[in-house]
Motif scaffolding. Structure first.
Motif, PDB file in Angstrom:
ATOM      1  N   GLN A 182      -2.689   8.877   6.953  1.00 17.27           N
ATOM      2  CA  GLN A 182      -2.427   8.029   7.936  1.00 17.27           C
ATOM      3  C   GLN A 182      -1.276   6.848   6.932  1.00 17.27           C
ATOM      4  O   GLN A 182      -0.387   6.546   7.254  1.00 17.27           O
ATOM      5  CB  GLN A 182      -3.293   7.080   8.691  1.00 17.27           C
ATOM      6  N   LEU A 183      -2.092   6.503   5.930  1.00 19.27           N
ATOM      7  CA  LEU A 183      -1.354   5.436   4.913  1.00 19.27           C
ATOM      8  C   LEU A 183       0.030   6.128   4.314  1.00 19.27           C
ATOM      9  O   LEU A 183       0.922   5.334   4.043  1.00 19.27           O
ATOM     10  CB  LEU A 183      -2.185   5.045   3.750  1.00 19.27           C
ATOM     11  N   ILE A 184      -0.105   7.493   4.006  1.00 22.30           N
ATOM     12  CA  ILE A 184       1.048   8.374   3.524  1.00 22.30           C
ATOM     13  C   ILE A 184       2.225   8.312   4.723  1.00 22.30           C
ATOM     14  O   ILE A 184       3.423   8.032   4.390  1.00 22.30           O
ATOM     15  CB  ILE A 184       0.764   9.466   2.812  1.00 22.30           C
TER      16      ILE A 184
ATOM     17  N   ASN B  11       6.937   0.732   3.712  1.00 20.25           N
ATOM     18  CA  ASN B  11       6.843  -0.419   3.056  1.00 20.25           C
ATOM     19  C   ASN B  11       6.292  -0.461   1.636  1.00 20.25           C
ATOM     20  O   ASN B  11       6.015  -1.618   1.071  1.00 20.25           O
ATOM     21  CB  ASN B  11       6.206  -1.529   4.005  1.00 20.25           C
ATOM     22  N   LEU B  12       5.957   0.654   1.283  1.00 24.73           N
ATOM     23  CA  LEU B  12       5.060   0.708  -0.154  1.00 24.73           C
ATOM     24  C   LEU B  12       5.928   1.148  -1.126  1.00 24.73           C
ATOM     25  O   LEU B  12       7.086   1.893  -0.825  1.00 24.73           O
ATOM     26  CB  LEU B  12       3.757   1.532   0.194  1.00 24.73           C
ATOM     27  N   GLY B  13       5.809   0.639  -2.156  1.00 28.38           N
ATOM     28  CA  GLY B  13       6.614   0.919  -3.310  1.00 28.38           C
ATOM     29  C   GLY B  13       6.273   2.399  -3.893  1.00 28.38           C
ATOM     30  O   GLY B  13       5.247   3.222  -3.447  1.00 28.38           O
ATOM     31  N   GLU B  14       7.021   2.878  -4.838  1.00 30.76           N
ATOM     32  CA  GLU B  14       7.002   4.376  -5.404  1.00 30.76           C
ATOM     33  C   GLU B  14       5.753   4.528  -6.015  1.00 30.76           C
ATOM     34  O   GLU B  14       5.038   5.660  -5.772  1.00 30.76           O
ATOM     35  CB  GLU B  14       8.057   4.791  -6.334  1.00 30.76           C
ATOM     36  N   ARG B  15       5.132   3.462  -6.852  1.00 30.88           N
ATOM     37  CA  ARG B  15       4.082   3.757  -7.265  1.00 30.88           C
ATOM     38  C   ARG B  15       2.730   3.990  -6.584  1.00 30.88           C
ATOM     39  O   ARG B  15       1.801   4.520  -6.688  1.00 30.88           O
ATOM     40  CB  ARG B  15       3.586   2.569  -8.354  1.00 30.88           C
ATOM     41  N   GLU B  16       2.765   3.140  -5.342  1.00 31.67           N
ATOM     42  CA  GLU B  16       1.588   3.204  -4.361  1.00 31.67           C
ATOM     43  C   GLU B  16       1.826   4.362  -3.663  1.00 31.67           C
ATOM     44  O   GLU B  16       0.957   4.894  -3.571  1.00 31.67           O
ATOM     45  CB  GLU B  16       1.739   1.857  -3.218  1.00 31.67           C
ATOM     46  N   ARG B  17       3.019   4.762  -3.523  1.00 33.64           N
ATOM     47  CA  ARG B  17       2.909   6.263  -2.734  1.00 33.64           C
ATOM     48  C   ARG B  17       2.429   7.321  -3.524  1.00 33.64           C
ATOM     49  O   ARG B  17       1.784   8.320  -3.301  1.00 33.64           O
ATOM     50  CB  ARG B  17       4.369   6.480  -2.098  1.00 33.64           C
ATOM     51  N   PHE B  18       2.827   7.388  -5.049  1.00 36.00           N
ATOM     52  CA  PHE B  18       2.126   8.137  -5.926  1.00 36.00           C
ATOM     53  C   PHE B  18       0.867   8.153  -6.075  1.00 36.00           C
ATOM     54  O   PHE B  18      -0.014   9.238  -5.938  1.00 36.00           O
ATOM     55  CB  PHE B  18       2.904   7.955  -7.275  1.00 36.00           C
TER      56      PHE B  18
END
Length: 963
Positions: free
Chosen positions: A203-205, A210-217
Motif C-alpha cells: 500500500q505504501l508503494i 509524495n515520497l522521494g526516490e530513496r524512500e521508494r527504493f
C-alpha cells in the motif's frame, strides 16, 4: 660337572624351575624341553588319567592358583583350588571328566580362581580332550584353558553401549517428529506477520507519489525481500507436510507443454534484460495427469535454478517430449558452470547448495522441493552434464495417475498461480549518485546481490565516491584501472569469489596496499581469522547496521591515508634507510659467525634417533623435512629419500594448517619457546595419522640456518576409540537439546510474537501518517526503521534456534557470559513467569569472557535452570527464588552456581544424579545432568552438587582459563 672339548666346565641351565644339565640323556633333555615349552605356551594345560587324577599341570596354571605341582599330583582334578568357586563348578568338572573318558571332546566356559595366586577369579574357555592309545582306547585326558575375561568384559560393555545408543536413537526419532511439527507451526505462524508486512508495504508503494526516490527504493527492497522470505516459509511448510505424509495430490488432465510455456513466459522479461536466450522445444501438445500447482512449482524452481547460473548472454532450453511406456520427459538445460560429479546426487538433499565455487546462494530447498514433488508424481529427477558445458535437469513422469486416483479434466488453458520468479535482479535503477568530488575518498564495492549492492551505495554515497561491481572479476579490473582507498567485498560471488579477488590484487606487484573490508553472511571464526591474518583488515557479518558500516569504513580509510603520508615522507629519506639496511645485514652476518661453535650429536644420540619408536624430524623454516628417523618414515609411509622435502604444514589436516603455520613462524621468530599439540597428518597413502606433537626451535649452526625439531607420538588407535565415544556423546547431547526445545516452544513463540507485534504496530502507524492530507514522511521513515529493526529481531530468534539445534563437535570461541545469560533467560522467560520464579544474576563488576562452545555452555545452564524451576513448582505460599552466580577463580577460570529454594534432592539419590537415564522426574529422560557433566568435563572443568546448601539444591561447575 662335564667339560667341553677344551676342558671348560659347562654350567647347568635353569628355566622356570626346570634345570638342564649338559650330561642329561637325550630323552631326559627332550622331556625337560617339552616341560619348558608347555609352561610358557599355555595359560592352563595338564594331563589326567581316565579317572581324573592329576598327572601333570603346567607352571602357568599352578602360579595362577598359587599351587605347587606336589599339591595336586595324584589327587582328583576337581578338588584343586581352581574349582573352589562353587560346588556347581566342581560337579560340572567331574561330569565333564566322565563324558571325556568315553571318548568325547567336551568344552565349557568357567569362572575359576586363576589370578594373583588364587585370590582373584578369571573366566576361562576350558576343554577336555581324550588322548587315545594305539588300540583306540582312552589312555589320558588333556585339560586346556585360555583366559577370556577381557573378551567377555568387552562384549558386555559393547552390548550395554549398543543398548544405550539404541534407546537414544529411538528417542531421537521421536524428537525429530516433534522438530518437524515445531518448524511447521513456526512457519505457519510466520505467514500472518509476513502478510501484515507485505500488505502495508504494497500500500505504501502504491501511495508513494509524495515520497522521494530513496524512500521508494527502500520500500521496494523491503517488499522484494519479504516476498523471498514468504517463499522460504512456504517451502518449509510444504516439506513439513511431506514429512508428515499429509501432502495430497490433486490430479488434473492438463496440457503440460502449455504449463511449461506459461512458466517460461514469466522469465522472459528478466532473460531479455540479461541477454539470455530462452527457448521451449519439443512436442506442441502433450496431455498428462499431474497436480497442476506442484508441476508448475517444479518447473519454476528448475528455471530459477538454471537462470541463477546462466551467464549474461547465455542460453536456456526447455524440452518436453513423450516417451515409450506412457511416460513423458521434461529437461531444462543451461550453459553455466555445470554440477560437479560429487554433487550430482546430494544436490537434491535439503539445505544443500551448489557449493562456494559456483557462487551459490539461497536456502538449499529449491531442488529438494523438486525431488519431493516429482516423487509424489511417481517420477524421477536427475542432473547430467550438458553437451558443450552446463547442466541438464531431467524429469521423467508417468502420463497417467495411479489406479484409483481421482483425475479432474482440465478446462483448456486454465490459468494457475505462478510462484514468484526467484531471480536476483534490481527492480529499481541505481539511486542518483551525488556528483563525484575529487576530495572524496574512493570506495570499491563488490557484491552480487543487487538489493544489497544498491543499499551499500545508499549508505556510503554521502561520504565517498562509490564504484559498484557485481562480481570479483569485474571488481579486479576496476581496482587495477583506478586503485581505491577502500575495498568492500562479499565472499560468495559468481565467477570470482571475494577471496580470489583480493588474493589476485595482493599478487599484483605494483598495486598499492589498499585495506579490505569483508562483508559476509558466514559467521565462521576460522574463516574470519584466516582472512584477517592474510588478506583483510576488517570483517563484518551480515546483517549489519548502516552506522557500524560507515564507522568501520571511516576508520580504515583514515588509517590508509595516514600510512600514505608516512610512506611519502620515508621515500624522501631513502639514503638513510639504505644505510640502516646495510648495518643490519652486517650485524646479522656477525651473529651467524658467532654461532659456529655448535657441535654435532654424539653416537648415543644417533642410536636413540635410529631405534626409538617415536618419530623425530628436523625441518626448515617452511616446515619442510630435512631429516627424519626410521620411525617417522614408517608412521607417514615414506621412504628414506622421498620423505626429504615433505612439508609438515602441507600434510597437516586442512583445518589445522593455519595454526601450524603460525606456530612454526612463532618458533623461528622467537615468540614461542616451544609448543605441544595433538593433530592429524595425511599419510602418503591418503590415510590419516593422529599424533601428539612437540616442536621446538634449534638455533643456527655453522652455515645452516635455524631448524625446527619435531617429535611425534602415534596415537591413532587411541583417537579412534575417543572419536567413537565422542560421537555417542554428541548424539545424546543433541537429543537433549531437542528435548529442551520441545519444552520451550511457548517461550520461543512469545519471543517471536513480541517483535512481530511491534512490526504490525509500526506498519499501522506508517499507514496513518500517509493517510493524512499532508503525509509526514519523517514519521513514515521512522516507523519503517522500527519495522526493519523488529523484523531483524524476529529473524535473530530463528537464527538462535537453528544454532542451538545444530549438531557437531565442540567449538571454542570467546563467549560474553553476561550477554549469553541474558539471551538464555529471554528464551526461558515464559516458563519462569508461568511458575513465578524470581531470578537474580550476580556477575563480577567487569563482565567475564569465557573460551567455550556457546551452544554447549547454554545447554548446561538451561538443563540446570529447567531442573531448578521444576523443583520449585510445588512450593505453596512461598517465594520461588533462583540465584545464578558467576565468579572468577584464583586460577583465572570461572565458577558458575545455580541455586534454588525448591524441594531439594531426595535422600539416597545424590550419588546417582549424574548417571545416564536416571531421573527423579516421573517423565524425565534422565540425560540432562549426565550430558551436562560430559560437556563441562570436555571443557576441562567439573560439575557437582553442593549438599551443604539448604534448602533447595545448589549445582556448581567450573570452566578453566583457556587464554
Amino acid at each position: 660337572m662335564p667339560d667341553d672339548d677344551r676342558g671348560t666346565v659347562i654350567p647347568p641351565v635353569s628355566v622356570r624351575g626346570v634345570v638342564i644339565h649338559a650330561d642329561d640323556a637325550q630323552d631326559v633333555r627332550r622331556q625337560k624341553m617339552a616341560r619348558i615349552i608347555l609352561d610358557s605356551m599355555y595359560q592352563f594345560l595338564g594331563l589326567l588319567d581316565v579317572d581324573g587324577t592329576v598327572l601333570e599341570i603346567n607352571q602357568a596354571a599352578l602360579d595362577g592358583a598359587g599351587l605347587s605341582l606336589q599339591a595336586v599330583v595324584g589327587k582328583p582334578f576337581w578338588e584343586a583350588r581352581w574349582w573352589e568357586v562353587s560346588g556347581e563348578v566342581r560337579q560340572r568338572v567331574r561330569e565333564m571328566i566322565g563324558e571325556a573318558r568315553t571318548g568325547r571332546f567336551v568344552r565349557c566356559d568357567f569362572e575359576v580362581f586363576g589370578d594373583l595366586h588364587g585370590s582373584r577369579t578369571i573366566v576361562i574357555d576350558f576343554s577336555l580332550k581324550p588322548i587315545l592309545d594305539d588300540d583306540g582306547r582312552v589312555a589320558f585326558l588333556l585339560p586346556e584353558g585360555r583366559n577370556i575375561s577381557e573378551k567377555i568384559a568387552s562384549n558386555a560393555e559393547l552390548s550395554r553401549k549398543n543398548g544405550e545408543l539404541q534407546a537414544a536413537l529411538e528417542r531421537l526419532k521421536e524428537l525429530d517428529s516433534y522438530k518437524t511439527r515445531f518448524f511447521a507451526n513456526v512457519s505457519h505462524e510466520l505467514r500472518t506477520p509476513l502478510a501484515l508486512i507485505l500488505g502495508p508495504v504494497d500500500q505504501l508503494i502504491k501511495d508513494s507519489e509524495n515520497l522521494g526516490e530513496r524512500e521508494r527504493f527502500r520500500l521496494a527492497a523491503i517488499q522484494r525481500n519479504a516476498r523471498a522470505l514468504l517463499q522460504q516459509v512456504n517451502n518449509l511448510l510444504d516439506l513439513a507436510r511431506i514429512d508428515a505424509e499429509r501432502m495430497p495430490m490433486a490430479y488434473v488432465h492438463a496440457d503440460v507443454v502449455a504449463l511449461v510455456r506459461d512458466v517460461a513466459a514469466g522469465f522472459e522479461a528478466a532473460a531479455e534484460d540479461r541477454g539470455i536466450t530462452l527457448r521451449v522445444l519439443g512436442d506442441t501438445e502433450l496431455y498428462a495427469d499431474v497436480d497442476r500447482g506442484k508441476f508448475v512449482r517444479v518447473i519454476s524452481n528448475l528455471f530459477s535454478n538454471a537462470f541463477k547460473f546462466t551467464p549474461t548472454g547465455g542460453r536456456m532450453v526447455a524440452r518436453i517430449e513423450g516417451l515409450a511406456r506412457e511416460r513423458l520427459l521434461v529437461s531444462v538445460q543451461d550453459n553455466g558452470p555445470g554440477v560437479p560429479d560429487a554433487l550430482k546426487q546430494p544436490i537434491f538433499d535439503r539445505f544443500t547448495q551448489g557449493g562456494d565455487s559456483l557462487g551459490a546462494a539461497g536456502s538449499g530447498l529449491g531442488l529438494n522441493i523438486v525431488k519431493e514433488f516429482v516423487e509424489l508424481h511417481r517420477g524421477t529427477v536427475v542432473v547430467v552434464d550438458a553437451p558443450g558445458g552446463g547442466a541438464v535437469f531431467q524429469i521423467e513422469l508417468p502420463l497417467r495417475a495411479p489406479d484409483g486416483a481421482f483425475v479432474r479434466m482440465g478446462n483448456g488453458r486454465e490459468t494457475v498461480e505462478m510462484p514468484p520468479v526467484d531471480v536476483a535482479l534490481p527492480e529499481l535503477p541505481t539511486p542518483a549518485n551525488s556528483h563525484s568530488q575529487l576530495h572524496k575518498p574512493r570506495v570499491l564495492v563488490a557484491e552480487d546481490n543487487p538489493d544489497l549492492r544498491l543499499f551499500l551505495h545508499d549508505v556510503l554515497a554521502d561520504e565517498y565516491n562509490v564504484t559498484l561491481c557485481e562480481d570479483g572479476a569485474s571488481a579486479f579490473q576496476a581496482a587495477l584501472a583506478a586503485p581505491p582507498d577502500l575495498i568492500i567485498t562479499d565472499l560468495m560471488m559468481p565467477q570470482w569469489d571475494g577471496e580470489r579477488f583480493v588474493r589476485a590484487l595482493r599478487e599484483e606487484p605494483r598495486f598499492p596496499n589498499v585495506p579490505v573490508l569483508v562483508l559476509s553472511a558466514r559467521a565462521d571464526d576460522a574463516l574470519r581469522e584466516h582472512l584477517l591474518e592474510e588478506l583483510a583488515k576488517d570483517y563484518l557479518t551480515k546483517p549489519f547496521s548502516a552506522q557500524e558500516l560507515r564507522a568501520r569504513a571511516r576508520n580504515l580509510v583514515t588509517v590508509k591515508q595516514t600510512v600514505d603520508i608516512l610512506q611519502k615522507e620515508l621515500n624522501s629519506q631513502a639514503s638513510n634507510i639504505l644505510d640502516l639496511t646495510a648495518g643490519l645485514v652486517e650485524s646479522r652476518q656477525h651473529l651467524q659467525r658467532s654461532l659456529a661453535a655448535l657441535q654435532v650429536s654424539d653416537r648415543r644420540w644417533i642410536g636413540l634417533y635410529e631405534n626409538t619408536t617415536v618419530g623425530i624430524a628436523l625441518a626448515d623454516r617452511d616446515g619442510r623435512i630435512v631429516l627424519a628417523n626410521p620411525a617417522l618414515q614408517r608412521m607417514l609411509g615414506y621412504g628414506r629419500e622421498e620423505i626429504v622435502g615433505v612439508s609438515l604444514i602441507e600434510i597437516t589436516e586442512a583445518s589445522q594448517r593455519e595454526m601450524t603455520k603460525r606456530n612454526v613462524h612463532g618458533l623461528f621468530e622467537g615468540r614461542l619457546p616451544n609448543y605441544k599439540v595433538q593433530k592429524r597428518y595425511v599419510k602418503k597413502d591418503g590415510s590419516y595419522l593422529w599424533a601428539n606433537v612437540c616442536a621446538s626451535g634449534i638455533p643456527a649452526f655453522a652455515q645452516d640456518g635455524p631448524m625446527l625439531a619435531v617429535i611425534l607420538e602415534d596415537v591413532t588407535q587411541r583417537m579412534a576409540a575417543e572419536r567413537s565415544l565422542a560421537t555417542t556423546r554428541n548424539e545424546l547431547a543433541r537429543v537433549a537439546r531437542f528435548t529442551a526445545m520441545g519444552e520451550l516452544v511457548a517461550s520461543i513463540s512469545h519471543e517471536i510474537n513480541q517483535p512481530l507485534s511491534a512490526v504490525i504496530t509500526n506498519s499501522d502507524a506508517a499507514l496513518r501518517w500517509l493517510s493524512h492530507a499532508s503525509p509526514n514522511t519523517e514519521e513514515v521513515a521512522a516507523a519503517l526503521k522500527r519495522v526493519n529493526r523488529d523484523a531483524n529481531l524476529a529473524g535473530a530468534v530463528i537464527s538462535r534456534i537453528r544454532t542451538f539445534l545444530r549438531a557437531g563437535e565442540i567449538r571454542r570461541e570467546a563467549v560474553d557470559v553476561g550477554r549469553m545469560l541474558d539471551e538464555l533467560l529471554q528464551m526461558l522467560q515464559v516458563m519462569l513467569a508461568e511458575v513465578g520464579v524470581n531470578v537474580r544474576v550476580d556477575l563480577p563488576v567487569d563482565p567475564p569472557c569465557a573460551m567455550a562452545d556457546q551452544v554447549q555452555l547454554q545447554q548446561v545452564l538451561m538443563n540446570l535452570i529447567v531442573n531448578a524451576v521444576d523443583a520449585m513448582r510445588d512450593l505453596h505460599e512461598q517465594e520461588r527464588t533462583l540465584i545464578i552466580t558467576v565468579a572468577t577463580e584464583a586460577t583465572g577460570g570461572l565458577i558458575f552456581t545455580v541455586q534454588d529454594n525448591g524441594s531439594g534432592i531426595a535422600a539416597g539419590t545424590e550419588n546417582r544424579l549424574f548417571e545416564t537415564f536416571f531421573s527423579t522426574k516421573q517423565d524425565g529422560l534422565g540425560m540432562g545432568l549426565a550430558i551436562s557433566r560430559s560437556i563441562v568435563e570436555n571443557h576441562g572443568g567439573r560439575l557437582w552438587l553442593d549438599t551443604r546448601q539448604q534448602p533447595g539444591a545448589c549445582f556448581l561447575f567450573t570452566l578453566p582459563d583457556s587464554s
